[in-house]
Design a protein around this motif. Sequence first.
Motif, PDB file in Angstrom:
ATOM      1  N   SER A  21       0.836  -1.196   0.000  1.00  0.00           N
ATOM      2  CA  SER A  21       0.000   0.000   0.000  1.00  0.00           C
ATOM      3  C   SER A  21       0.874   1.250   0.000  1.00  0.00           C
ATOM      4  O   SER A  21       1.989   1.250   0.509  1.00  0.00           O
ATOM      5  CB  SER A  21      -0.892   0.027   1.245  1.00  0.00           C
ATOM      6  N   ILE A  53       0.319   5.173   1.215  1.00  0.00           N
ATOM      7  CA  ILE A  53      -0.611   6.019   1.958  1.00  0.00           C
ATOM      8  C   ILE A  53      -0.014   7.408   2.134  1.00  0.00           C
ATOM      9  O   ILE A  53       1.162   7.551   2.489  1.00  0.00           O
ATOM     10  CB  ILE A  53      -0.936   5.394   3.334  1.00  0.00           C
ATOM     11  N   HIS A  71      -0.415  10.943   4.282  1.00  0.00           N
ATOM     12  CA  HIS A  71      -1.045  11.703   5.369  1.00  0.00           C
ATOM     13  C   HIS A  71      -0.926  13.172   4.996  1.00  0.00           C
ATOM     14  O   HIS A  71       0.178  13.694   4.842  1.00  0.00           O
ATOM     15  CB  HIS A  71      -0.366  11.455   6.716  1.00  0.00           C
ATOM     16  N   TYR A 128      -5.927  10.710   5.963  1.00  0.00           N
ATOM     17  CA  TYR A 128      -5.125   9.680   5.309  1.00  0.00           C
ATOM     18  C   TYR A 128      -5.770   9.367   3.961  1.00  0.00           C
ATOM     19  O   TYR A 128      -7.001   9.324   3.853  1.00  0.00           O
ATOM     20  CB  TYR A 128      -5.076   8.398   6.138  1.00  0.00           C
ATOM     21  N   ASP A 179      -5.429   6.531   0.749  1.00  0.00           N
ATOM     22  CA  ASP A 179      -4.815   5.361   0.123  1.00  0.00           C
ATOM     23  C   ASP A 179      -4.645   5.675  -1.358  1.00  0.00           C
ATOM     24  O   ASP A 179      -5.611   5.710  -2.120  1.00  0.00           O
ATOM     25  CB  ASP A 179      -5.702   4.133   0.314  1.00  0.00           C
ATOM     26  N   THR A 221      -2.569   3.999  -3.509  1.00  0.00           N
ATOM     27  CA  THR A 221      -1.856   2.885  -4.139  1.00  0.00           C
ATOM     28  C   THR A 221      -2.055   2.868  -5.654  1.00  0.00           C
ATOM     29  O   THR A 221      -1.096   2.673  -6.414  1.00  0.00           O
ATOM     30  CB  THR A 221      -2.320   1.548  -3.533  1.00  0.00           C
ATOM     31  N   ASN A 255       2.131   2.548   5.755  1.00  0.00           N
ATOM     32  CA  ASN A 255       1.070   2.474   6.767  1.00  0.00           C
ATOM     33  C   ASN A 255       0.782   3.867   7.313  1.00  0.00           C
ATOM     34  O   ASN A 255       1.530   4.822   7.094  1.00  0.00           O
ATOM     35  CB  ASN A 255       1.395   1.457   7.877  1.00  0.00           C
ATOM     36  N   LYS A 256      -0.314   3.962   8.029  1.00  0.00           N
ATOM     37  CA  LYS A 256      -0.798   5.278   8.469  1.00  0.00           C
ATOM     38  C   LYS A 256       0.118   5.901   9.517  1.00  0.00           C
ATOM     39  O   LYS A 256       0.357   7.114   9.492  1.00  0.00           O
ATOM     40  CB  LYS A 256      -2.227   5.155   9.011  1.00  0.00           C
ATOM     41  N   ASP A 263      -2.381  -0.408   7.799  1.00  0.00           N
ATOM     42  CA  ASP A 263      -2.287   0.097   6.432  1.00  0.00           C
ATOM     43  C   ASP A 263      -3.678   0.201   5.798  1.00  0.00           C
ATOM     44  O   ASP A 263      -3.809   0.350   4.584  1.00  0.00           O
ATOM     45  CB  ASP A 263      -1.381  -0.785   5.573  1.00  0.00           C
ATOM     46  N   VAL A 297      -6.923   2.279   5.232  1.00  0.00           N
ATOM     47  CA  VAL A 297      -7.550   3.596   5.294  1.00  0.00           C
ATOM     48  C   VAL A 297      -9.054   3.385   5.342  1.00  0.00           C
ATOM     49  O   VAL A 297      -9.650   2.873   4.398  1.00  0.00           O
ATOM     50  CB  VAL A 297      -7.154   4.455   4.076  1.00  0.00           C
TER      51      VAL A 297
END
Length: 405
Positions: A2, A4, A6, A125, A127, A129, A164-165, A251, A253
């Motif tokens: 993923s 991500i 922020h 957040y 995602d 990808t 990841n977040k 990971d 969202v």
Amino acid sequence: MSVIFHIDVNSAYLSWTAAEQLKNGAKRDLRQIPSIIGGDQKSRHGVVLAKSIPAKKYGIRTGEPVVNAFRKCPGLVMEPPDHKLYRQYSDRLMDFLREYTRVGTARGQEEYTASIEQVSVDECYVDVTEFVKRYSSPVDGAMEIKNEVCRRYGYTVNVGISSNKLLAKMASDFEKPNKVHTLFPEEIQVKMWPLPVSELYMAGHSSVEILQKLDIHTIGDLARMDPKLIELHLKSHGRKLWEFANGIGSDVVEAEPAEAKGIGNSTTLSQDAVSEEEAKEVLRVLAASVGRRLRRAGQKAKMLSVEIKYHTFESVSHQRQLGRATNQDQDIYEEAKVLFRELWDGTPVRLLGIRSSKLVQEDEPEQLSLFDPQFQPDPKREKLNQALAKVREKYGDRIVRKGMS
């Protein structure tokens, strides 16, 4: 893997106020002079909510009394907060991100829209990808978004990038403003471990004091410690901090459909809560309010979250999927207590909130376990809950309290 982002608005309240003023013909930019967003000194909002970079040079800190800020800088410019304006700017940003990250297939027959999890009025957040596949690197995609926000709306954001977040959040807090940073797992030891442990996400003042007594001064020190030792001193919150220090985070969202964003309530306390008992009294009232609003809407919640804003203005939240959907005050209160205990680090609490999400219709059939007594229908309990709800509806949330909790 993923990818991500922020995305965090730089000094949101001040930036949005400045952008609006300039749009309306103002000759000065609050961000370029010593300025703050503050409020009436006689109220709980008589503190610095946001500050400009020039104000920071005078030692002005977010969360300190406005009167102290003026002592440090007599020529300081102060503007009052406008939360309606902030919500408008926030909604525009989220709408922009949804539209900008939309990806079509080669034939244009299908469409992918990035998942967006908004965690506060000025951060989310995303995602990305699929979105970043159109760029040579995720950094290029983040730079384009950052620059487009500035061009369209007149304010800046930081973008943190990771898998990841947690790490994306940590990355966005690196050098500001108007920056893009990466913090992938392979970069943790170089970019994150040398930082003071106080800069770790969710490491509040009380937790940091305990960690320093254990000779833990950097995030790397914490990451290399035995997690059982940390748990001994900080309980479940210690385990969570150890995981964060090692870059362990979700990971996923968790985007919510626009039509089911949930029902919640929060309150700024007249005095900071410094004990669990004080916080539980507030949570009880909030749970009654959320339960009543759910019942009025004819809905039940499958997920609950608790938000804490500390006296330092740092905000944290924690959520939990429920075993069964509910709209009962006591169920919400019991879950909120568990979430609070897992989240709270002992630091004085300025604001508490409870939010419900993943809503379903009240009459939607549900599958109950044959073996878990927690999920078995209890007619007496349901009648009691209904009676209490009617009393609170008529006389207020504080009129009935349980003797033990």
